[in-house]
Design an enzyme around this catalytic site. Structure first.
Site, PDB file in Angstrom:
ATOM      1  N   LEU A 172       2.040  -5.339  -5.587  1.00  0.00           N
ATOM      2  CA  LEU A 172       2.865  -6.343  -6.261  1.00  0.00           C
ATOM      3  C   LEU A 172       3.316  -7.418  -5.284  1.00  0.00           C
ATOM      4  CD1 LEU A 172       4.382  -7.291  -8.821  1.00  0.00           C
ATOM      5  CD2 LEU A 172       6.294  -5.821  -8.112  1.00  0.00           C
ATOM      6  N   GLU A 208      11.920  -1.929  -2.033  1.00  0.00           N
ATOM      7  CA  GLU A 208      12.298  -1.798  -3.452  1.00  0.00           C
ATOM      8  C   GLU A 208      13.552  -2.590  -3.805  1.00  0.00           C
ATOM      9  OE1 GLU A 208       9.974  -0.685  -4.834  1.00  0.00           O
ATOM     10  OE2 GLU A 208       9.053   0.921  -3.711  1.00  0.00           O
ATOM     11  N   ILE A 251       1.854  -3.300   1.563  1.00  0.00           N
ATOM     12  CA  ILE A 251       1.432  -2.333   0.552  1.00  0.00           C
ATOM     13  C   ILE A 251       1.274  -0.969   1.224  1.00  0.00           C
ATOM     14  CG2 ILE A 251      -0.239  -1.804  -1.244  1.00  0.00           C
ATOM     15  CD1 ILE A 251       1.362  -4.458  -1.575  1.00  0.00           C
TER      16      ILE A 251
END
Length: 388
Positions: free
Chosen positions: A135, A367, A167
């Site tokens: 993402l 996150e 990633i």
């Protein structure tokens, strides 16, 4: 009189059921026996051997919160406890499990077709196949809606172009869940990493999360069949729902990292002598240790409450924002305070504290940054959008 447990001051683990306690003991035994003796060397070399995937799979840790396809179907609390025990050894170990189970597997389980689930999930459960979640981009971190990766239709096929970065598991994965903009909005795609035009380059020279694999992915005219699109993954919210699962694991995981730092500082203070007495006998040292216990206890209570809300189907994303912001910040502070008790010894790999301290600095960003989670909480309590 009953004495308190210095490592679980309010006996929070009494809230666990038998299954959750058994999982706690199993994961703790594996992590401390099999991983802990090696993790400092892995950290120093900047690697996490792929070979541990099958060991973790054999313990049922991949996708343990999911149902079917070989997944264990355990409670949210059980998953949280496992993350806590994994991150008590190293954040990279928890991240390895989280990316596999909460990002890649969750995306396939939640948004994939039955054929896609049957093809990938049984092999991912065992660790035979690994996944990653693409993402974040070089110019699109906290604002994933500005992604530049694009998927266009060419007959019945999809053709993807773009770049993803930071990633985890990217250079060792067998399949990548790639999020791309399309003429009809953001979509998710399953990209086998052997596909022509797909390349993953490991990011080196990291100063945190070194016992993990992190990569930059490039997609150059990657051609995929129509069946590569995840049917239910339409819109950015579908990608963000997977991130919420990963945030939940972090909320629990950092409690384990903080617990290890505190335990190391407590043990060190009890035996290190200065000025003819142990560090533990000084008021300032006791104040630091007491503050650590308070922070760890509060973080543990927050994690447990969020697990109960999740199990009741009442958990909302802004509550996860509160938990991630509060617990990651508490854990980082505990690590810094523990390092100060260990003095110069605290910066070496002979002790776990600086390794955790560096990892937690990265976890503050992973996150969702502190700032973004603070704005999410602010929006929830004021009703005012401050992102733009």
């Amino acid at each position: 009189m009953k004495t308190v447990d210095p490592h679980d001051f309010l006996d929070l683990d009494d809230e666990l059921n038998a299954t959750e306690r058994d999982l706690r003991d199993t994961v703790r035994a594996y992590a401390t026996t099999e991983v802990l003796p090696q993790v400092a060397d892995w950290y120093e070399r900047g690697e996490l051997p792929r070979s541990i995937a099958k060991e973790l799979g054999a313990l049922g840790l991949f996708g343990m919160q999911l149902d079917g396809y070989g997944c264990a179907g355990l409670s949210a609390t059980a998953y949280g406890v496992a993350c806590r025990e994994l991150e008590a050894v190293d954040s990279g170990l928890r991240s390895f499990v989280s990316v596999q189970g909460c990002l890649a597997m969750c995306a396939i389980h939640r948004w994939g077709s039955e054929e896609q689930r049957q093809e990938w999930l049984p092999r991912m459960v065992t660790g035979e196949a690994l996944g990653c979640f693409g993402l974040t981009e070089p110019d699109s971190g906290s604002d994933p809606g500005s992604m530049r990766t694009f998927a266009r239709r060419d007959g019945d096929d999809w053709v993807l172009n773009g770049t993803k970065t930071w990633i985890n598991n990217g250079a060792i994965a067998d399949v990548a869940v790639i999020w791309a903009d399309t003429a009809d909005g953001v979509r998710g795609f399953l990209v086998p990493t052997g596909t022509r035009g797909f390349a993953a380059q490991e990011i080196t020279r990291k100063l945190a999360l070194r016992a993990s694999n992190t990569a930059r992915i490039t997609l150059d005219e990657v051609r995929l069949p129509a069946t590569a699109a995840l049917p239910g993954a339409q819109g950015l919210k579908t990608a963000l729902s997977c991130l919420n699962e990963a945030r939940f694991g972090i909320i629990w995981g950092v409690v384990g990292a903080a617990r290890t730092c505190y335990a190391s500082a407590l043990q060190y203070a009890a035996r290190r002598e200065q000025f003819g007495r142990t560090l533990a006998s000084f008021q300032l040292s006791q104040r630091k240790l007491a503050d650590m216990v308070v922070d760890i206890t509060h973080a543990g209570m927050t994690a447990l409450r969020l697990a109960r809300l999740k199990e009741a189907g009442r958990l909302v994303p802004t509550q996860l924002s509160l938990g991630k912001l509060a617990n990651a910040r508490c854990a980082a502070e505990v690590a810094r305070s523990a390092r100060s008790i260990l003095g110069a010894n605290g910066i070496t790999l002979e002790y776990p504290v600086m390794r955790h301290m560096s990892n937690l600095e990265a976890v503050l960003t992973v996150e969702g940054t502190e700032e973004v989670h603070a704005l999410s909480i602010g929006r929830a309590i004021t009703g005012v959008q401050a992102f733009r």
